[in-house]
Motif scaffolding. Structure first.
Motif, PDB file in Angstrom:
ATOM      1  N   LEU A  15      34.378 -24.567 -35.714  1.00 55.24           N
ATOM      2  CA  LEU A  15      35.104 -23.432 -36.451  1.00 55.24           C
ATOM      3  C   LEU A  15      33.985 -22.483 -36.844  1.00 55.24           C
ATOM      4  O   LEU A  15      34.156 -21.351 -36.696  1.00 55.24           O
ATOM      5  N   SER A  16      32.742 -22.774 -37.283  1.00 54.74           N
ATOM      6  CA  SER A  16      31.892 -21.553 -37.398  1.00 54.74           C
ATOM      7  C   SER A  16      31.513 -20.730 -36.261  1.00 54.74           C
ATOM      8  O   SER A  16      31.376 -19.580 -36.385  1.00 54.74           O
ATOM      9  N   ASN A  31      44.708 -27.576 -43.542  1.00 52.30           N
ATOM     10  CA  ASN A  31      45.405 -27.423 -42.236  1.00 52.30           C
ATOM     11  C   ASN A  31      44.373 -26.479 -41.195  1.00 52.30           C
ATOM     12  O   ASN A  31      44.922 -25.651 -40.920  1.00 52.30           O
ATOM     13  N   VAL A  32      43.536 -27.367 -40.507  1.00 51.00           N
ATOM     14  CA  VAL A  32      42.610 -26.474 -39.762  1.00 51.00           C
ATOM     15  C   VAL A  32      43.435 -26.032 -38.385  1.00 51.00           C
ATOM     16  O   VAL A  32      43.191 -25.007 -38.052  1.00 51.00           O
ATOM     17  N   GLY A  33      44.208 -26.832 -37.914  1.00 51.32           N
ATOM     18  CA  GLY A  33      45.221 -26.553 -36.774  1.00 51.32           C
ATOM     19  C   GLY A  33      45.988 -25.192 -37.099  1.00 51.32           C
ATOM     20  O   GLY A  33      45.886 -24.301 -36.192  1.00 51.32           O
ATOM     21  N   SER A  34      46.584 -25.242 -37.991  1.00 48.28           N
ATOM     22  CA  SER A  34      47.615 -24.048 -38.542  1.00 48.28           C
ATOM     23  C   SER A  34      46.478 -22.675 -38.869  1.00 48.28           C
ATOM     24  O   SER A  34      46.787 -21.756 -38.112  1.00 48.28           O
ATOM     25  N   MET A  35      45.378 -22.903 -39.325  1.00 51.54           N
ATOM     26  CA  MET A  35      44.532 -21.778 -39.445  1.00 51.54           C
ATOM     27  C   MET A  35      43.858 -21.422 -38.048  1.00 51.54           C
ATOM     28  O   MET A  35      44.071 -20.244 -38.030  1.00 51.54           O
ATOM     29  N   ASP A  95      45.469 -21.572 -35.133  1.00 51.14           N
ATOM     30  CA  ASP A  95      46.591 -21.201 -34.278  1.00 51.14           C
ATOM     31  C   ASP A  95      47.323 -19.821 -34.978  1.00 51.14           C
ATOM     32  O   ASP A  95      47.840 -19.055 -34.449  1.00 51.14           O
ATOM     33  N   GLN A  96      47.484 -19.756 -36.315  1.00 56.53           N
ATOM     34  CA  GLN A  96      48.267 -18.994 -37.046  1.00 56.53           C
ATOM     35  C   GLN A  96      47.573 -17.896 -37.870  1.00 56.53           C
ATOM     36  O   GLN A  96      48.284 -16.789 -38.241  1.00 56.53           O
ATOM     37  N   VAL A  97      46.416 -17.907 -37.843  1.00 50.76           N
ATOM     38  CA  VAL A  97      45.498 -17.011 -38.782  1.00 50.76           C
ATOM     39  C   VAL A  97      44.616 -16.592 -37.884  1.00 50.76           C
ATOM     40  O   VAL A  97      44.242 -15.205 -37.485  1.00 50.76           O
ATOM     41  N   LEU A  98      43.453 -17.247 -37.425  1.00 48.27           N
ATOM     42  CA  LEU A  98      42.343 -17.183 -36.650  1.00 48.27           C
ATOM     43  C   LEU A  98      42.793 -16.351 -35.273  1.00 48.27           C
ATOM     44  O   LEU A  98      42.182 -15.246 -35.127  1.00 48.27           O
ATOM     45  N   MET A  99      43.334 -16.954 -34.363  1.00 48.74           N
ATOM     46  CA  MET A  99      43.665 -16.409 -33.242  1.00 48.74           C
ATOM     47  C   MET A  99      44.550 -15.173 -33.413  1.00 48.74           C
ATOM     48  O   MET A  99      44.222 -14.179 -32.608  1.00 48.74           O
ATOM     49  N   PRO A 100      45.507 -15.316 -34.313  1.00 51.55           N
ATOM     50  CA  PRO A 100      46.249 -14.065 -34.259  1.00 51.55           C
ATOM     51  C   PRO A 100      45.564 -12.821 -34.743  1.00 51.55           C
ATOM     52  O   PRO A 100      45.703 -11.648 -34.322  1.00 51.55           O
ATOM     53  N   ARG A 147      36.979 -20.783 -25.251  1.00 50.57           N
ATOM     54  CA  ARG A 147      35.821 -21.324 -25.794  1.00 50.57           C
ATOM     55  C   ARG A 147      35.924 -22.312 -26.806  1.00 50.57           C
ATOM     56  O   ARG A 147      34.944 -23.175 -27.057  1.00 50.57           O
ATOM     57  N   SER A 148      36.878 -22.047 -27.776  1.00 48.48           N
ATOM     58  CA  SER A 148      37.080 -22.891 -28.854  1.00 48.48           C
ATOM     59  C   SER A 148      37.293 -24.433 -28.519  1.00 48.48           C
ATOM     60  O   SER A 148      37.872 -24.797 -28.089  1.00 48.48           O
ATOM     61  N   ARG A 149      36.379 -25.112 -29.275  1.00 42.81           N
ATOM     62  CA  ARG A 149      36.316 -26.633 -29.345  1.00 42.81           C
ATOM     63  C   ARG A 149      37.271 -27.354 -30.495  1.00 42.81           C
ATOM     64  O   ARG A 149      37.235 -28.400 -30.626  1.00 42.81           O
ATOM     65  N   VAL A 150      37.704 -26.372 -31.433  1.00 41.10           N
ATOM     66  CA  VAL A 150      38.550 -26.830 -32.546  1.00 41.10           C
ATOM     67  C   VAL A 150      39.462 -27.795 -32.456  1.00 41.10           C
ATOM     68  O   VAL A 150      39.546 -28.912 -33.012  1.00 41.10           O
TER      69      VAL A 150
END
Length: 252
Positions: free
Chosen positions: A45-46, A211-215, A217-222, A238-241
């Motif tokens: 995430l970092s 909810n890391v998956g939601s963060m 897909d729904q916050v970080l990437m958008p 590149r993301s390994r999350v």
């Protein structure tokens, strides 16, 4: 050497979340493996959050520079906050503190640093603007209450209106691909949500109840997508999350 040696150096309050997430018959090694998985997730995430912070700083700075030229004839907006009252009411960091931090960094430059001995410039100041400050420039629907020295709270309506005006006249251009967010509330919320996630990651706090998956897909990437579609695609590749999320140890 057993990895459980780590437990001797973790306070029970820190490890309690991990014990709670394990089965009743879980061993200390099981708890440590879950803790190490959390560390790997935080590292992944970092990395992506780092891309967000740099891109966010750049896109906002570029628009503030252009707007500052229109308003006061100079793109060095940090040095001209007095001439930009809308920005000044929104910018939650003092110019003096930025210069102080930049000067400390300048003094710490090694002898082989390419800018050793050079004067502080706008980019030096910009590098010391904290992630949270960018979120406080962006609009939100309901203004958080401002606490006074006597402990009372009051809505800072001038700050709320200033951020909305700043979005309308300038900062919406920093997110050219944003959709369905004409007033910028959603964009501002995403940045503020990511600041809280970044703080949790930076302090190595538990992500077990996030909810890391939601963060992701729904916050970080958008948010990245709102700046540049190709930037989102590059960061996603590149993301390994998601991979590390799928590797969470099964603890019953």
């Amino acid at each position: 050497m057993s990895s459980t040696v780590l437990l001797r150096h973790l306070h029970e309050a820190r490890i309690a979340h991990y014990r709670h997430s394990c089965a009743n018959d879980a061993t200390d090694n099981d708890v440590v493996q879950l803790y190490l998985w959390n560390s790997e997730l935080a590292a992944a995430l970092s990395e992506v959050l780092g891309f967000v912070e740099v891109a966010l700083r750049h896109t906002i700075d570029m628009q503030l520079r252009a707007w500052s030229v229109e308003q006061c004839g100079s793109d060095l907006w940090i040095d001209h906050l007095d001439a930009l009252p809308t920005l000044q009411r929104s910018f939650a960091t003092s110019r003096r503190n930025l210069y102080k931090a930049a000067d400390e960094s300048r003094k710490d430059r090694r002898s082989d640093h390419p800018r050793r001995g050079e004067e502080i410039n706008h980019d030096d100041l910009l590098a010391h603007v904290m992630f949270g400050t960018w979120g406080k420039l962006l609009p939100e629907k309901f203004n958080p209450r401002k606490r006074h020295a006597d402990g009372t709270y009051v809505q800072d309506e001038r700050n709320l209106q200033a951020r909305r005006e700043l979005w309308k006249c300038c900062l919406h251009k920093a997110f050219p691909e944003v959709a369905m967010d004409p007033r910028g509330f959603g964009t501002g919320n995403k940045v503020r949500d990511l600041r809280r996630l970044r703080n949790r990651v930076s302090h190595m706090d538990s992500l077990l109840y996030v909810n890391v998956g939601s963060m992701h897909d729904q916050v970080l990437m958008p948010l990245l997508n709102s700046i540049d579609n190709e930037l989102r695609d590059w960061a996603l590749a590149r993301s390994r999350v998601k991979k590390i999320l799928a590797e969470r140890p099964s603890m019953g």
